[in-house]
Every structure is written in C-alpha cells, then in structure tokens.
Design an enzyme around this catalytic site. Structure first.
Site, PDB file in Angstrom:
ATOM      1  N   GLU A 181       0.872  -1.194   0.000  1.00  0.00           N
ATOM      2  CA  GLU A 181       0.000   0.000   0.000  1.00  0.00           C
ATOM      3  C   GLU A 181       0.904   1.238   0.000  1.00  0.00           C
ATOM      4  OE1 GLU A 181      -3.440   1.036   0.050  1.00  0.00           O
ATOM      5  OE2 GLU A 181      -2.344   2.929   0.045  1.00  0.00           O
ATOM      6  N   GLY A 241      -6.513   1.092   4.665  1.00  0.00           N
ATOM      7  CA  GLY A 241      -7.949   1.380   4.651  1.00  0.00           C
ATOM      8  C   GLY A 241      -8.440   1.961   3.334  1.00  0.00           C
ATOM      9  N   VAL A 265     -22.907  20.178 -17.634  1.00  0.00           N
ATOM     10  CA  VAL A 265     -21.780  21.075 -17.394  1.00  0.00           C
ATOM     11  C   VAL A 265     -20.744  20.837 -18.486  1.00  0.00           C
ATOM     12  CG1 VAL A 265     -19.893  21.597 -15.807  1.00  0.00           C
ATOM     13  CG2 VAL A 265     -22.186  21.146 -14.918  1.00  0.00           C
ATOM     14  N   MET A 304     -19.351   0.514  -7.361  1.00  0.00           N
ATOM     15  CA  MET A 304     -18.111   0.956  -6.695  1.00  0.00           C
ATOM     16  C   MET A 304     -18.406   1.172  -5.221  1.00  0.00           C
ATOM     17  SD  MET A 304     -16.256   3.387  -9.386  1.00  0.00           S
ATOM     18  CE  MET A 304     -15.135   2.705 -10.585  1.00  0.00           C
ATOM     19  N   HIS A 330     -41.685  -3.867  19.133  1.00  0.00           N
ATOM     20  CA  HIS A 330     -42.448  -2.626  19.090  1.00  0.00           C
ATOM     21  C   HIS A 330     -42.018  -1.736  20.259  1.00  0.00           C
ATOM     22  CE1 HIS A 330     -45.759   0.118  18.470  1.00  0.00           C
ATOM     23  NE2 HIS A 330     -46.014   0.061  19.773  1.00  0.00           N
TER      24      HIS A 330
HETATM   25  P1  NAD Z   1     -22.297   8.672  -9.216  1.00  0.00           P
HETATM   26  O1  NAD Z   1     -22.111   7.802 -10.396  1.00  0.00           O
HETATM   27  O2  NAD Z   1     -23.048   8.183  -8.033  1.00  0.00           O
HETATM   28  O3  NAD Z   1     -23.003  10.036  -9.678  1.00  0.00           O
HETATM   29  C1  NAD Z   1     -22.469  10.875 -10.681  1.00  0.00           C
HETATM   30  C2  NAD Z   1     -23.549  11.818 -11.184  1.00  0.00           C
HETATM   31  O4  NAD Z   1     -22.945  12.796 -12.050  1.00  0.00           O
HETATM   32  C3  NAD Z   1     -24.631  11.137 -12.005  1.00  0.00           C
HETATM   33  O5  NAD Z   1     -25.882  11.480 -11.490  1.00  0.00           O
HETATM   34  C4  NAD Z   1     -24.390  11.666 -13.414  1.00  0.00           C
HETATM   35  O6  NAD Z   1     -25.583  11.728 -14.182  1.00  0.00           O
HETATM   36  C5  NAD Z   1     -23.831  13.061 -13.130  1.00  0.00           C
HETATM   37  N1  NAD Z   1     -23.087  13.660 -14.263  1.00  0.00           N
HETATM   38  C6  NAD Z   1     -22.219  13.051 -15.099  1.00  0.00           C
HETATM   39  N2  NAD Z   1     -21.754  13.925 -16.027  1.00  0.00           N
HETATM   40  C7  NAD Z   1     -22.316  15.142 -15.771  1.00  0.00           C
HETATM   41  C8  NAD Z   1     -22.237  16.454 -16.370  1.00  0.00           C
HETATM   42  N3  NAD Z   1     -21.447  16.698 -17.434  1.00  0.00           N
HETATM   43  N4  NAD Z   1     -22.945  17.465 -15.820  1.00  0.00           N
HETATM   44  C9  NAD Z   1     -23.743  17.238 -14.742  1.00  0.00           C
HETATM   45  N5  NAD Z   1     -23.859  16.020 -14.151  1.00  0.00           N
HETATM   46  C10 NAD Z   1     -23.157  14.984 -14.645  1.00  0.00           C
HETATM   47  O7  NAD Z   1     -20.803   9.126  -8.804  1.00  0.00           O
HETATM   48  P2  NAD Z   1     -20.223   9.835  -7.488  1.00  0.00           P
HETATM   49  O8  NAD Z   1     -21.289  10.466  -6.692  1.00  0.00           O
HETATM   50  O9  NAD Z   1     -19.088  10.661  -7.983  1.00  0.00           O
HETATM   51  O10 NAD Z   1     -19.643   8.620  -6.668  1.00  0.00           O
HETATM   52  C11 NAD Z   1     -18.597   7.807  -7.212  1.00  0.00           C
HETATM   53  C12 NAD Z   1     -18.707   6.401  -6.736  1.00  0.00           C
HETATM   54  O11 NAD Z   1     -18.418   6.341  -5.353  1.00  0.00           O
HETATM   55  C13 NAD Z   1     -20.087   5.838  -6.964  1.00  0.00           C
HETATM   56  O12 NAD Z   1     -19.974   4.766  -7.847  1.00  0.00           O
HETATM   57  C14 NAD Z   1     -20.554   5.399  -5.605  1.00  0.00           C
HETATM   58  O13 NAD Z   1     -20.984   4.057  -5.659  1.00  0.00           O
HETATM   59  C15 NAD Z   1     -19.343   5.511  -4.694  1.00  0.00           C
HETATM   60  N6  NAD Z   1     -19.766   6.132  -3.423  1.00  0.00           N
HETATM   61  C16 NAD Z   1     -20.582   5.439  -2.589  1.00  0.00           C
HETATM   62  C17 NAD Z   1     -21.007   6.000  -1.419  1.00  0.00           C
HETATM   63  C18 NAD Z   1     -21.898   5.232  -0.494  1.00  0.00           C
HETATM   64  O14 NAD Z   1     -21.941   4.013  -0.594  1.00  0.00           O
HETATM   65  N7  NAD Z   1     -22.636   5.892   0.390  1.00  0.00           N
HETATM   66  C19 NAD Z   1     -20.641   7.301  -1.100  1.00  0.00           C
HETATM   67  C20 NAD Z   1     -19.818   7.989  -1.964  1.00  0.00           C
HETATM   68  C21 NAD Z   1     -19.388   7.378  -3.133  1.00  0.00           C
END
Ligand code: NAD
Length: 464
Positions: A36, A42, A240, A317, A443
């Site tokens: 790592e 982690g 965007v 992911m 409950h």
């Molecule tokens: P995500 O894939 O969840 O969401 C990305 C969002 O960006 C989508 O809604 C997409 O439509 C939008 N998007 C893409 N291109 C765009 C543009 N040009 N303009 C505007 N919007 C656009 O990705 P994330 O939130 O970056 O998270 C990354 C990964 O990390 C995810 O796969 C998620 O599983 C993981 N993650 C999980 C948790 C959790 O389990 N609670 C928390 C954080 C991250």
C-alpha cells in the site's frame, strides 16, 4: 532476521477489498504481503471516503439539529456555533484510530505490510517503490485491489483548491458561501448535505432529469422533494461543459443555460479505475476500453496467477462489494469455493433521511416485464418514527407475483441504511414477503415499517 520476500499471496492495495482479502488469506493459513502506497491502511474508503464523510455527516447533523431541530421538544440551545477545525479534527481522529486498527489486525495475523507503490514485473514478481531503494517481492498469486480515482469531465481540471474532488471537499478550511456540486449521485448528495448544514448555499447541477441514477426512481423522486425542502438547490437537466476560474470566483458553464458562479465547486461525476502504471503489460493483464481490469467469474485476470477485485474491475463501486469479492476471490484460490451474490448487494446514501436499496428496482422489473406485487408503508404511520420526529419517507417491497419471493427492497427514511440489512438477509435466504411479514418485530421500532410493507404486498398492512 531479514523479512521473507516470497509469499503465498501478495495483495496490491490496502483498501476494503485488499486488506480484507489479506486477512482472509491469512486466516486460511497463507503467508501474505499487502502493498500500500499510503502510510494509512484502509484505502479511499477509510482515508478520504466513506468514513470521513460519515464523520462529517454525523457532526453536521448534530450541528443542524442543535441550531433549529429542537423546536417543540422542550430543549433550548442558545448561541450554538461552529468550530470547523474541531469538527475536522474529530474526523481525522476517527480515521486515524480505524487505520491503526487495521495495522493491529495485520500484526495479529502476521501479514507483512509493505509501504510503497507496487507494480507487476513479470510473472509472480512485484516491485515496490517507496522512499528507499525499490524492493522485489515474489508470490504464487498476486491480487490487484487498487480501487478507483475521482473522474472529471472534459474541460474541467481539478485544482485541489477551488475546483475539487471529494477528497478536498472533506477538508475545506472554511465554509464556502456558495458551493456548486456537479453530479447528483452518492458523493454529490452526501457532501452537498454536509456543507449545506454547515452554512453553504449549495447548488447541485445534474445532467439527467433525476437524481441518483440507478436507484429506484420512486425513492429518488421522494428524496428530491425532501432535499429541496432542506434547502439544496437542484438544477436537473444541466450538462456542465466547463469551469473557468476567475479572480474571486469560479464560473461553471452549462450547455444552453447561463453560467453559475460560486466560491468552490465539487466535481462528483463518478470514479475511474486505478489501473495505470501497474505493470499490467509485463504479464498480459487486459483491461477494457474504460480501463477496468477484465476478470472471469472467479476474479482471474487474463494473466495466470493474477487476480483482481473491487472498483478496479468495475460494477458497483462500493466498499462492501469489494470486501465480498476479496473474500470470495481468496477462498476460491485457496479452497476452490467462493461466491458473491451480486443480486443482493445493498447500497446506501447517507443523507437525512437515508436512502437504502437492495435487489431489483421497480424500474428494472417493469423494463424486464417481470410480474410483481408491491407493498409500501410510510414512516408517518410508524410510532417510533413519529416519536423521534423523523416521519419522512417510506419502505417499499417488491415481490414476485407468482412465488411471492422478494425481488427488491427500497427504503427512504430514518436509519434506512441499518434497516436494509434485514431485507438483505431475507433475500439471501430466498424469503417471500409473507416470510418477512410473519417475523415478529419488536415494538416500537422503525423495523416495523419493513414488516408492514411486507404485509402491504398482500394488502393487509395493519397501521395504514
Ligand atoms: P455517481 O455515479 O453516483 O453520480 C455521478 C452523477 O454525475 C450522475 O448522477 C451523473 O448523471 C452526473 N453527471 C455526469 N456527467 C455530468 C455532467 N457533465 N454534468 C452534470 N452532471 C453529470 O458518482 P459519485 O457520486 O461521484 O460517486 C462515485 C462512486 O463512489 C459511486 O460509484 C458510488 O458508488 C461511490 N460512493 C458510494 C457512497 C456510499 O456508498 N454511500 C458514497 C460515496 C461514493
């Protein structure tokens, strides 16, 4: 005594996938090294992802409650103020403690922890480049668990200061007065919520006409309503196209709309596989067009003796998906048996309320013409939710029309992330909605809403 440099297994990457795989292999009696590059074990999840974001979500929720959430509850809290450095320190301490905990687990299991960047260097060989001279380790098997990196958009360069990824958005030194979040996914909603609670005016720009793509659309729509009420400003259907850094602001360009100005922008448009500079070509490990390492059902890459798991192979992911794969992969190598049930991997968004999901969405069932029955139950009708003042949201259970087997459970509401575990357990055991409905639930608990939704599949919910 010099440390051995040959191991049964070398794991490259000490995140939730890699370190869990290392521990499982050691439990099964193998000699294991885990390489790592970061001083803390982690991975992204523990250092700059799941854990620090949850620390900030918990702390910011307390702050928001103390500032106005006690109304009508007989608690007076005057002069509540924010000490952001102390809040960030708490987060850092949580991370430090947990990372040290993994070191402890490694010691107990006699796993050799190698600090440095590892890469393949021909069959069975791993070169580790760290502070001193590079060292070469050899192994019977190598497991790649290198995870993922924040993705960005063409025309947007992350500068780590005003245009940032989730890593920096966990440590802003002050509360931005205007924060723009690009992407209404997991990260955008969680970190957007943190900074809104701490006082930022947050605008979420999302390309699609909905939030949380991939999640059940009924829940996503419910979430959108609630998050708007909380003060998040959503601009859906906003693509965007670029970001310009001005002297005192950042300007975000949107296709067909006026640009938006802010102090800081969080780019949360997904993550990409961390598969570069791993020496994959030295053994013939193939990747797909997007850089994900190609594996078969048993996590074998295209190179003999080299395996891969977690974000770097694609799919959901999620830390817990990587952990399951780590265990299954190692068990497969060592015992010949190992399996991940991809149909039952929960997902949780830790907003308030939380959104949690397992199994198939209603949208997916409709698309595949599967015949199903649906039961829903609102938290408004749950005594415990009412007593706690958290009545937003609902539980939704989808079951096969003929067999009644549970196909999906989707929850938006208080502690949804904990409630979903019952649904996942039921689905692992192939339960029907009737099975769940017949389980005695204490409950008054929030979990009764899950039972009631199961009853509602058969139109016999008691309290609604
Ligand atoms: P995500 O894939 O969840 O969401 C990305 C969002 O960006 C989508 O809604 C997409 O439509 C939008 N998007 C893409 N291109 C765009 C543009 N040009 N303009 C505007 N919007 C656009 O990705 P994330 O939130 O970056 O998270 C990354 C990964 O990390 C995810 O796969 C998620 O599983 C993981 N993650 C999980 C948790 C959790 O389990 N609670 C928390 C954080 C991250």
């Amino acid at each position: 005594m010099e440390k051995p440099s040959h191991f049964d297994l070398i794991v490259i990457g000490g995140g939730p996938g890699g370190y869990v795989a290392a521990i499982r292999a050691a439990q099964l009696g193998k000699t294991v090294a885990c390489v790592e590059s970061e001083p803390q074990l982690g991975g992204v999840c523990l250092r700059v992802g799941c854990i620090p974001s949850k620390a900030l979500l918990e702390s910011s929720a307390l702050y928001e409650t103390a500032r106005g959430g006690f109304a009508g509850r007989g608690i007076v809290a005057d002069n509540v103020s924010l000490d952001l450095p102390a809040m960030l320190d708490h987060k850092t301490t949580v991370v430090k403690t947990l990372a040290a905990g993994i070191d402890g687990l490694f010691k107990k299991r006699k796993i050799t922890r190698v600090l440095g960047r590892g890469r393949l260097d021909g069959p069975g060989r791993v070169v580790v480049e760290g502070k001193g001279a590079a060292q070469t380790l050899t192994a019977d098997f190598v497991l790649l668990a290198t995870g993922s990196l924040p993705a960005t958009l063409p025309g947007i360069e992350l500068d780590g200061d005003r245009v940032v990824s989730s890593t920096e958005a966990l440590s802003f030194s002050d509360v931005p007065s205007r924060l723009v979040v690009i992407g209404a996914g997991y990260i955008g909603l969680e970190l957007g919520t943190v900074w809104r609670r701490l006082g930022s005016q947050v605008t979420v720009l999302e390309y699609l006409d909905r939030i949380l793509p991939g999640m059940d659309s009924e829940l996503a729509a419910e979430g959108l309503k609630i998050f708007k009420k909380q003060g998040l400003d959503f601009r859906l259907g906003s693509r965007v196209t670029g970001v310009r850094t001005l002297k005192k602001a950042v300007e975000i360009e949107i296709e067909g709309a006026d640009p938006v100005r802010c102090d800081r922008v969080l780019v949360a448009v997904g993550r990409k596989p961390n598969s570069q500079n791993l020496g994959l070509e030295t053994v013939g490990v193939q990747t797909d067009k997007r850089g994900f390492i190609t594996v078969d059902a048993e996590f074998r890459t295209t190179a003999p003796g080299v395996y891969a798991i977690g974000d770097v192979i694609g799919g959901a992911m999620l830390a817990h998906k990587a952990e399951e794969e780590g265990v299954a992969c190692v068990e497969q190598i060592i015992t010949g048996h190992g399996h991940v049930n991809y149909g039952v991997i929960p997902g949780v968004v830790y907003t308030e309320p939380e959104i949690a999901t397992v199994g198939q969405t209603e949208d997916a069932l409709k698309q595949s013409n599967r015949k199903y029955r649906k039961g829903t139950f609102p938290f408004l009708a749950n005594g415990r939710a009412k007593a706690g003042g958290h009545t937003d949201g609902l539980v939704k259970i989808l079951a096969d029309e003929e067999t009644d087997r549970i196909l999906g459970v989707h929850i938006i509401g208080p502690h949804a992330g904990e409630l979903i575990a019952e649904a996942a357990a039921a689905m692992e055991f192939g339960a029907s909605s009737e099975d769940l409905a017949r389980v005695c639930h204490a409950h008054p608990t929030l979990a009764e809403a899950v039972k009631e939704a199961a009853l509602a599949v058969d139109r016999r919910a008691i309290h609604f």
